[in-house]
Write a protein that holds these residues in place. Structure first.
Motif, PDB file in Angstrom:
ATOM      1  N   GLU A   1       0.838  -1.173   0.000  1.00 53.89           N
ATOM      2  CA  GLU A   1       0.000   0.000   0.000  1.00 53.89           C
ATOM      3  C   GLU A   1       0.895   1.253   0.000  1.00 53.89           C
ATOM      4  N   LYS A   2       0.661   2.152  -0.952  1.00 55.24           N
ATOM      5  CA  LYS A   2       1.465   3.367  -1.084  1.00 55.24           C
ATOM      6  C   LYS A   2       0.801   4.503  -0.300  1.00 55.24           C
ATOM      7  N   ARG A   3       1.599   5.226   0.464  1.00 55.37           N
ATOM      8  CA  ARG A   3       1.081   6.349   1.249  1.00 55.37           C
ATOM      9  C   ARG A   3       1.712   7.649   0.773  1.00 55.37           C
ATOM     10  N   ASN A   4       0.874   8.659   0.702  1.00 58.03           N
ATOM     11  CA  ASN A   4       1.368   9.984   0.345  1.00 58.03           C
ATOM     12  C   ASN A   4       1.676  10.752   1.612  1.00 58.03           C
ATOM     13  N   LYS A   5       2.834  11.390   1.634  1.00 62.27           N
ATOM     14  CA  LYS A   5       3.174  12.228   2.774  1.00 62.27           C
ATOM     15  C   LYS A   5       2.584  13.618   2.555  1.00 62.27           C
ATOM     16  N   THR A   6       2.169  14.217   3.645  1.00 64.71           N
ATOM     17  CA  THR A   6       1.586  15.545   3.586  1.00 64.71           C
ATOM     18  C   THR A   6       2.253  16.438   4.615  1.00 64.71           C
ATOM     19  N   ASN A   7       2.547  17.635   4.223  1.00 69.89           N
ATOM     20  CA  ASN A   7       3.122  18.623   5.131  1.00 69.89           C
ATOM     21  C   ASN A   7       2.047  19.676   5.379  1.00 69.89           C
ATOM     22  N   VAL A   8       1.538  19.732   6.597  1.00 64.12           N
ATOM     23  CA  VAL A   8       0.432  20.632   6.926  1.00 64.12           C
ATOM     24  C   VAL A   8       0.846  21.564   8.054  1.00 64.12           C
ATOM     25  N   ARG A   9       0.484  22.816   7.907  1.00 67.42           N
ATOM     26  CA  ARG A   9       0.668  23.788   8.981  1.00 67.42           C
ATOM     27  C   ARG A   9      -0.690  24.394   9.286  1.00 67.42           C
ATOM     28  N   ILE A  10      -0.987  24.525  10.545  1.00 63.09           N
ATOM     29  CA  ILE A  10      -2.271  25.106  10.953  1.00 63.09           C
ATOM     30  C   ILE A  10      -1.994  26.460  11.580  1.00 63.09           C
ATOM     31  N   ILE A  11      -2.711  27.454  11.102  1.00 64.29           N
ATOM     32  CA  ILE A  11      -2.622  28.792  11.682  1.00 64.29           C
ATOM     33  C   ILE A  11      -3.970  29.072  12.312  1.00 64.29           C
ATOM     34  N   ALA A  12      -3.953  29.370  13.592  1.00 66.61           N
ATOM     35  CA  ALA A  12      -5.185  29.675  14.322  1.00 66.61           C
ATOM     36  C   ALA A  12      -5.084  31.085  14.876  1.00 66.61           C
ATOM     37  N   ALA A  13      -6.193  31.797  14.873  1.00 64.54           N
ATOM     38  CA  ALA A  13      -6.197  33.170  15.362  1.00 64.54           C
ATOM     39  C   ALA A  13      -7.353  33.369  16.333  1.00 64.54           C
ATOM     40  N   THR A  14      -7.116  34.219  17.307  1.00 64.01           N
ATOM     41  CA  THR A  14      -8.153  34.564  18.272  1.00 64.01           C
ATOM     42  C   THR A  14      -7.878  35.951  18.818  1.00 64.01           C
ATOM     43  N   ASN A  15      -8.920  36.571  19.334  1.00 62.34           N
ATOM     44  CA  ASN A  15      -8.750  37.869  19.984  1.00 62.34           C
ATOM     45  C   ASN A  15      -8.868  37.728  21.499  1.00 62.34           C
ATOM     46  N   LYS A  16      -8.877  36.493  21.977  1.00 61.83           N
ATOM     47  CA  LYS A  16      -8.998  36.219  23.409  1.00 61.83           C
ATOM     48  C   LYS A  16      -7.706  35.619  23.940  1.00 61.83           C
ATOM     49  N   SER A  17      -7.521  35.736  25.242  1.00 61.26           N
ATOM     50  CA  SER A  17      -6.394  35.092  25.904  1.00 61.26           C
ATOM     51  C   SER A  17      -6.769  33.641  26.147  1.00 61.26           C
ATOM     52  N   LEU A  18      -6.106  32.734  25.449  1.00 58.74           N
ATOM     53  CA  LEU A  18      -6.449  31.323  25.585  1.00 58.74           C
ATOM     54  C   LEU A  18      -6.119  30.786  26.971  1.00 58.74           C
ATOM     55  N   LEU A  19      -5.089  31.320  27.612  1.00 61.86           N
ATOM     56  CA  LEU A  19      -4.777  30.880  28.978  1.00 61.86           C
ATOM     57  C   LEU A  19      -5.930  31.225  29.928  1.00 61.86           C
ATOM     58  N   ASN A  20      -6.503  32.414  29.760  1.00 60.36           N
ATOM     59  CA  ASN A  20      -7.676  32.782  30.570  1.00 60.36           C
ATOM     60  C   ASN A  20      -8.861  31.883  30.249  1.00 60.36           C
ATOM     61  N   GLU A  21      -9.023  31.550  28.978  1.00 56.19           N
ATOM     62  CA  GLU A  21     -10.132  30.690  28.563  1.00 56.19           C
ATOM     63  C   GLU A  21      -9.960  29.269  29.108  1.00 56.19           C
ATOM     64  N   ILE A  22      -8.708  28.803  29.208  1.00 55.93           N
ATOM     65  CA  ILE A  22      -8.446  27.485  29.804  1.00 55.93           C
ATOM     66  C   ILE A  22      -8.830  27.499  31.280  1.00 55.93           C
ATOM     67  N   GLU A  23      -8.442  28.570  31.987  1.00 57.39           N
ATOM     68  CA  GLU A  23      -8.774  28.685  33.411  1.00 57.39           C
ATOM     69  C   GLU A  23     -10.277  28.703  33.643  1.00 57.39           C
ATOM     70  N   LYS A  24     -11.016  29.334  32.730  1.00 58.26           N
ATOM     71  CA  LYS A  24     -12.479  29.399  32.851  1.00 58.26           C
ATOM     72  C   LYS A  24     -13.139  28.095  32.409  1.00 58.26           C
ATOM     73  N   GLY A  25     -12.370  27.209  31.787  1.00 58.19           N
ATOM     74  CA  GLY A  25     -12.929  25.953  31.301  1.00 58.19           C
ATOM     75  C   GLY A  25     -13.569  26.064  29.918  1.00 58.19           C
ATOM     76  N   ASN A  26     -13.258  27.131  29.194  1.00 56.45           N
ATOM     77  CA  ASN A  26     -13.834  27.355  27.863  1.00 56.45           C
ATOM     78  C   ASN A  26     -12.957  26.856  26.722  1.00 56.45           C
ATOM     79  N   PHE A  27     -11.738  26.413  27.042  1.00 56.46           N
ATOM     80  CA  PHE A  27     -10.827  25.946  25.994  1.00 56.46           C
ATOM     81  C   PHE A  27     -10.021  24.778  26.547  1.00 56.46           C
ATOM     82  N   ARG A  28      -9.818  23.777  25.718  1.00 55.12           N
ATOM     83  CA  ARG A  28      -9.109  22.564  26.159  1.00 55.12           C
ATOM     84  C   ARG A  28      -7.612  22.807  26.281  1.00 55.12           C
TER      85      ARG A  28
END
Length: 182
Positions: A1-28
């Motif tokens: 079975e032949k597999r294709n390699k993929t190079n993926v980069r994910i760019i995520a953006a937010t206007n919130k502090s994710l550390l604060n959202e983690i503390e509040k339980g709103n972000f994993r």
């Protein structure tokens, strides 16, 4: 079975502090550390006043092409008006305001009266500004632009009257009154 390699980069953006959202339980917590490989922090537009001219010119170029206009520049008064504004909607708001200005602009220069800011700002105090046109001229230019977009269609679905929020007979009266050639 032949597999294709993929190079993926994910760019995520937010206007919130994710550390604060983690503390509040709103972000994993685990998701945060998967995404937080190389953070790029960009200040809001209101803190990058020097970027407004370049962004405005890029949006003018983009929307002049899209709306088949030949707008070459923005006046100094209009630019000062943009730079005096606080930009609560950030770059998306700037882009929308420039597109609106391109649509209603009747010549090759975006002047300050075409810049329709939602919140009162300090730029209305600009001294010596003489690039105003009458409200009637602004209405004429706008009606012409909408008629151009609708290819002269006045009534019916996606007609100029519907877009302008006017009764088709009212629009016809204004076309006659202003001597607009649809």
């Amino acid at each position: 079975e032949k597999r294709n390699k993929t190079n993926v980069r994910i760019i995520a953006a937010t206007n919130k502090s994710l550390l604060n959202e983690i503390e509040k339980g709103n972000f994993r917590n685990d998701l945060y550390y998967r995404l937080y490989v190389y953070p790029i922090t960009i200040p809001p537009l209101r803190k990058r006043n020097e970027d407004i001219e370049e962004l405005a010119n890029a949006f003018i170029k983009k929307y002049s092409s899209k709306h088949k206009k030949s707008i070459s520049r923005i006046s100094k008064q209009a630019l000062h008006k943009l730079q005096a504004y606080s930009w609560p909607g950030n770059i998306r708001e700037l882009e929308n305001i420039i597109e609106q200005a391109v649509i209603i602009c009747g010549n090759d220069v975006i002047k300050s009266q075409y810049i329709n800011l939602k919140i009162k700002d300090n730029s209305s105090n600009i001294q010596g500004s003489n690039d105003f046109i009458s409200l009637a001229d602004m209405e004429i230019n706008y009606i012409k632009e909408v008629l151009k977009k609708t290819k002269g269609k006045i009534s019916g679905k996606n007609g100029a009257a519907e877009i302008l929020g006017l009764n088709p007979n009212t629009l016809r009266s204004r076309i006659i009154k202003y001597g607009i050639n649809k």
